[in-house]
Design a protein around this motif. Structure first.
Motif, PDB file in Angstrom:
ATOM      1  N   UNK A 294       0.834  -1.200   0.000  1.00 37.48           N
ATOM      2  CA  UNK A 294       0.000   0.000   0.000  1.00 37.48           C
ATOM      3  C   UNK A 294       0.868   1.249   0.000  1.00 37.48           C
ATOM      4  N   UNK A 295       0.520   2.198  -0.868  1.00 38.21           N
ATOM      5  CA  UNK A 295       1.235   3.462  -0.910  1.00 38.21           C
ATOM      6  C   UNK A 295       0.974   4.239   0.382  1.00 38.21           C
ATOM      7  N   UNK A 296       2.027   4.625   1.063  1.00 38.78           N
ATOM      8  CA  UNK A 296       1.882   5.264   2.374  1.00 38.78           C
ATOM      9  C   UNK A 296       1.228   6.636   2.289  1.00 38.78           C
ATOM     10  N   UNK A 297       1.408   7.337   1.183  1.00 45.99           N
ATOM     11  CA  UNK A 297       0.845   8.677   1.054  1.00 45.99           C
ATOM     12  C   UNK A 297      -0.598   8.650   0.561  1.00 45.99           C
ATOM     13  N   UNK A 298      -0.841   7.955  -0.544  1.00 45.80           N
ATOM     14  CA  UNK A 298      -2.175   7.967  -1.153  1.00 45.80           C
ATOM     15  C   UNK A 298      -3.111   6.917  -0.581  1.00 45.80           C
ATOM     16  N   UNK A 299      -2.530   5.862   0.008  1.00 49.84           N
ATOM     17  CA  UNK A 299      -3.343   4.747   0.485  1.00 49.84           C
ATOM     18  C   UNK A 299      -3.743   3.789  -0.616  1.00 49.84           C
ATOM     19  N   UNK A 300      -3.262   4.033  -1.848  1.00 47.06           N
ATOM     20  CA  UNK A 300      -3.630   3.187  -2.984  1.00 47.06           C
ATOM     21  C   UNK A 300      -2.940   1.827  -2.916  1.00 47.06           C
ATOM     22  N   UNK A 301      -3.669   0.822  -3.398  1.00 46.74           N
ATOM     23  CA  UNK A 301      -3.108  -0.521  -3.546  1.00 46.74           C
ATOM     24  C   UNK A 301      -2.824  -0.859  -5.016  1.00 46.74           C
ATOM     25  N   UNK A 302      -3.304  -0.030  -5.938  1.00 45.54           N
ATOM     26  CA  UNK A 302      -3.130  -0.304  -7.365  1.00 45.54           C
ATOM     27  C   UNK A 302      -3.030   1.021  -8.107  1.00 45.54           C
ATOM     28  N   UNK A 303      -2.607   0.935  -9.396  1.00 44.20           N
ATOM     29  CA  UNK A 303      -2.265   2.145 -10.120  1.00 44.20           C
ATOM     30  C   UNK A 303      -2.604   2.001 -11.611  1.00 44.20           C
ATOM     31  N   UNK A 304      -2.838   3.155 -12.245  1.00 41.87           N
ATOM     32  CA  UNK A 304      -2.948   3.227 -13.699  1.00 41.87           C
ATOM     33  C   UNK A 304      -1.619   3.753 -14.229  1.00 41.87           C
ATOM     34  N   UNK A 305      -1.081   3.080 -15.244  1.00 42.25           N
ATOM     35  CA  UNK A 305       0.163   3.561 -15.844  1.00 42.25           C
ATOM     36  C   UNK A 305      -0.204   4.447 -17.042  1.00 42.25           C
ATOM     37  N   UNK A 306      -0.365   5.729 -16.772  1.00 43.39           N
ATOM     38  CA  UNK A 306      -0.779   6.686 -17.799  1.00 43.39           C
ATOM     39  C   UNK A 306       0.391   7.578 -18.186  1.00 43.39           C
ATOM     40  N   UNK A 307       1.481   6.958 -18.588  1.00 44.27           N
ATOM     41  CA  UNK A 307       2.694   7.696 -18.930  1.00 44.27           C
ATOM     42  C   UNK A 307       2.440   8.669 -20.078  1.00 44.27           C
ATOM     43  N   UNK A 333       0.191   4.665 -32.616  1.00 46.48           N
ATOM     44  CA  UNK A 333       0.230   4.731 -31.164  1.00 46.48           C
ATOM     45  C   UNK A 333       0.353   3.377 -30.506  1.00 46.48           C
ATOM     46  N   UNK A 334      -0.193   3.257 -29.309  1.00 50.68           N
ATOM     47  CA  UNK A 334       0.008   2.082 -28.475  1.00 50.68           C
ATOM     48  C   UNK A 334      -1.294   1.299 -28.305  1.00 50.68           C
ATOM     49  N   UNK A 335      -2.198   1.798 -27.495  1.00 49.14           N
ATOM     50  CA  UNK A 335      -3.449   1.098 -27.214  1.00 49.14           C
ATOM     51  C   UNK A 335      -4.505   2.122 -26.811  1.00 49.14           C
ATOM     52  N   UNK A 336      -5.758   1.740 -26.967  1.00 46.76           N
ATOM     53  CA  UNK A 336      -6.842   2.611 -26.509  1.00 46.76           C
ATOM     54  C   UNK A 336      -7.112   2.444 -25.016  1.00 46.76           C
ATOM     55  N   UNK A 337      -6.319   1.615 -24.348  1.00 45.04           N
ATOM     56  CA  UNK A 337      -6.405   1.421 -22.898  1.00 45.04           C
ATOM     57  C   UNK A 337      -5.052   1.739 -22.267  1.00 45.04           C
ATOM     58  N   UNK A 338      -5.078   2.295 -21.058  1.00 42.16           N
ATOM     59  CA  UNK A 338      -3.864   2.355 -20.244  1.00 42.16           C
ATOM     60  C   UNK A 338      -3.712   1.033 -19.494  1.00 42.16           C
TER      61      UNK A 338
END
Length: 350
Positions: A294-307, A333-338
């Motif tokens: 778990x991210x200590x600052x945001x509390x998130x357990x998962x993430x979107x990779x939106x580079x 491009x790459x994909x229509x999904x992150x």
């Protein structure tokens, strides 16, 4: 007891303590999912791949295919760390050969990935798959679970891929799925996704019934958000990690969705169709057992990779995922999904 002996005893104690401290380390593994958006080769196969042939609607040439492979390989190599994820579920690829071509790209060829893949009955010929590093994951077995749509058996959709093994020595299963689309409308098509969700939940329940300590990570393009009925009622995934019962599932993407972020956009509305869902035994627990970091600052357990490189820079779709085609035109491009990802951690003895 003389001073020399005491000094020697203290030195030995300190040495043992240091060796003990050095014998443990925290391992962090990245688990991800990515919709590759129509990774097709240029060969005419048995499936409905006419649009992805050199003479087809998309004029899908070898040059475009190679650029697509390079783009996807680079994107995968950047998810979670500069060495790519340790486990990654994938969807929307034509066959095993395109996966082999993908792993042959310079960005991935030395990262130690192996493939789990089965051909699905999908009418478009697109499948689900899993890349894994055998350095961490010992594959035991894998199988596809068909999603048969009651009353609509003529509609062929993707199987649920079940992959079982030992991750850092612990029994862990990965379920990869690409649920039926929203063609015909969200509500009209909902019952199809409900049935896919129920297959996924049934497989999970069977694994937990056989071994309550078994850990399961479910992932995929669900074509529904974390708060949709198919996810909350069909899959029975909770949207918060509090008060989880042993048989419960938790969807860490729900918190991200609540903030207004998503993995794809349509008509300026963001959706979060790319989900990562985990069994309750992956939340909290001892440091010596695999669990979500778990991210200590945001509390998130998962993430979107939106580079930034995955994002459209100009035009009407500025700010959207930078896709391969837009309005029927090749964008390169790459994909229509992150992609999405999470971290698993555990303290182990070296």
């Amino acid at each position: 007891m003389n001073r020399s002996f005491l000094t020697l005893l203290l030195t030995l104690c300190l040495s043992v303590h240091c060796l003990s401290a050095q014998a443990k380390k925290q391992v962090r593994l990245t688990v991800a999912f990515y919709n590759l958006e129509n990774l097709f080769d240029t060969i005419d196969g048995d499936n409905n791949d006419e649009d992805f042939l050199p003479e087809g609607k998309n004029q899908w040439t070898q040059e475009k295919y190679k650029q697509k492979l390079h783009n996807m390989a680079y994107a995968i190599s950047q998810i979670g760390s500069k060495n790519g994820p340790d486990i990654i579920g994938l969807c929307e690829m034509e066959n095993r050969q395109v996966l082999q071509d993908l792993l042959a790209e310079p960005e991935l060829r030395d990262l130690g990935y192996e493939i789990v893949h089965f051909d699905s009955p999908d009418k478009r010929g697109i499948d689900c798959a899993l890349f894994y590093r055998s350095k961490y994951f010992q594959l035991l077995d894998a199988r596809p679970h068909p999603v048969r749509l009651k009353g609509e058996e003529y509609i062929k959709t993707r199987d649920v891929l079940e992959v079982n093994g030992l991750l850092l020595g612990e029994p862990v299963s990965f379920l990869v799925s690409h649920w039926p689309s929203r063609v015909g409308g969200e509500q009209i098509s909902l019952r199809r996704r409900m049935q896919a969700a129920q297959v996924m939940r049934s497989v999970t329940d069977s694994l937990l019934q056989a071994n309550p300590a078994h850990k399961v990570i479910l992932m995929g393009d669900f074509n529904d958000d974390p708060t949709s009925a198919s996810v909350v009622q069909g899959l029975k995934a909770k949207v918060t990690p509090e008060d989880l019962a042993p048989q419960d599932l938790y969807n860490p993407m729900a918190k991200i969705h609540a903030s207004g972020r998503g993995t794809l956009a349509y008509r300026d509305v963001w959706n979060l169709f790319d989900n990562l869902v985990v069994t309750a035994n992956l939340i909290g627990g001892a440091d010596t057992s695999l669990h979500l970091l778990q991210d200590k600052k945001s509390g998130d357990y998962a993430y979107i990779y939106s580079a930034d490189f995955l994002t459209q820079k100009t035009g009407h779709f500025k700010g959207y995922p930078f896709r391969t085609f837009s309005s029927g035109r090749f964008q390169g491009g790459y994909s229509d999904h992150y992609p999405v990802y999470l971290y698993l951690t555990r303290t182990i003895e070296e």
